[in-house]
Design an enzyme around this catalytic site. Sequence first.
Site, PDB file in Angstrom:
ATOM      1  N   ASP A  98       0.859  -1.184   0.000  1.00 44.03           N
ATOM      2  CA  ASP A  98       0.000   0.000   0.000  1.00 44.03           C
ATOM      3  C   ASP A  98       0.895   1.233   0.000  1.00 44.03           C
ATOM      4  O   ASP A  98       1.783   1.359   0.855  1.00 44.03           O
ATOM      5  CB  ASP A  98      -0.902   0.018   1.235  1.00 44.03           C
ATOM      6  CG  ASP A  98      -2.007  -1.028   1.169  1.00 44.03           C
ATOM      7  OD1 ASP A  98      -2.080  -1.753   0.154  1.00 44.03           O
ATOM      8  OD2 ASP A  98      -2.784  -1.120   2.133  1.00 44.03           O
ATOM      9  N   ASP A 118     -15.124  -2.732  -1.582  1.00 41.19           N
ATOM     10  CA  ASP A 118     -14.749  -2.477  -0.191  1.00 41.19           C
ATOM     11  C   ASP A 118     -16.026  -2.275   0.607  1.00 41.19           C
ATOM     12  O   ASP A 118     -16.840  -1.414   0.267  1.00 41.19           O
ATOM     13  CB  ASP A 118     -13.867  -1.232  -0.094  1.00 41.19           C
ATOM     14  CG  ASP A 118     -12.637  -1.329  -0.982  1.00 41.19           C
ATOM     15  OD1 ASP A 118     -12.125  -2.452  -1.152  1.00 41.19           O
ATOM     16  OD2 ASP A 118     -12.201  -0.296  -1.512  1.00 41.19           O
TER      17      ASP A 118
END
Length: 248
Positions: free
Chosen positions: A8, A129
Site C-alpha cells: 500500500d 470495499d
Amino acid sequence: MILFPAIDLKGGQCVRLKLGDMQQATVYNTDPAAQAKSFEDQGFEWLHVVDLDGAFAGHSANGDAVEAILKATKNPVQLGGGIRTLDHIEAWLSRGLRRVILGTVAVRNPDLVIEACRKFPGHVAVGIDAKGGKVAVEGWAEASELGVIELARKFEGAGVAAIIYTDIDRDGILAGINWTSTLELAEAVSIPVIASGGLASLDDVRRMLEPDAQKLEGAISGRALYDGRIDPAEALALIKASRAKETA
C-alpha cells in the site's frame, strides 16, 4: 489458490493502514520497489498494490513508485487506487501492469467497467470495499447504500477477471478474514473472488484451502506478512501442497 502480498503506497512509501484510516498509517518500507523484489525472492507469484493517495485524490498519486515496482519485479502486478478512466487503464497496462482494480468507478459508472472489460479482456478486476455489508467508495471515506452482492452481480458476464473483496472493519487489525461474507459473495457470483482484510495467521491460509473456499482465487496479506505473523515459506508450502492434491 494464490496468496497476494500487498504493498500500500502513501507518500511514495510502503505503509499499512488500520481500519482504512489514513491517519493511522505505519511505514514498513521506504523503498516499495525493494519490497516488491523481496516478495518475489520469497516465492510469491503475484503482487497486489494500492495507491492509497490516489484512491482519495481520484487519480494516480504514486505513479513513480508503481513504475519502480514494475521494473523491480518479474511477478504480475495488480493495481488499485485512483484509476477512473479508460485512458488511465490503458496507460498502466501499456507500462506492464497485469491487472487494474476498479473500485469507486465500479459504483459510480458500472458501464465503464463493462467497456473496460471489453477493451482490455482479462486485465480488469473490480474492488469491492465493504463496511457493515454496504459498499464504501472514495478510498473508504464515503459509504453508499449499495449492497456487496448487488454490485457484484452487475458485472456477471462482463468478463471481470476477479473481485477483490475487502472487509474494512477487519483491515489492518489482524482480526481474521470475514469468511462468512466472503464465501457468501463467492457463492453468489461466477466471478473469482479474492479475499482481503484481516488475514492474520496460517490458520487463515489453511481456511482458504478448505473445500468450501475453492471458488476463491486467493487472498491478500499485508500486515501479517510485515509483522512476521505469517511465515512466507510455510504459507506457500501449504498452498503448494494443496495444489498437488488437486492435480493428483
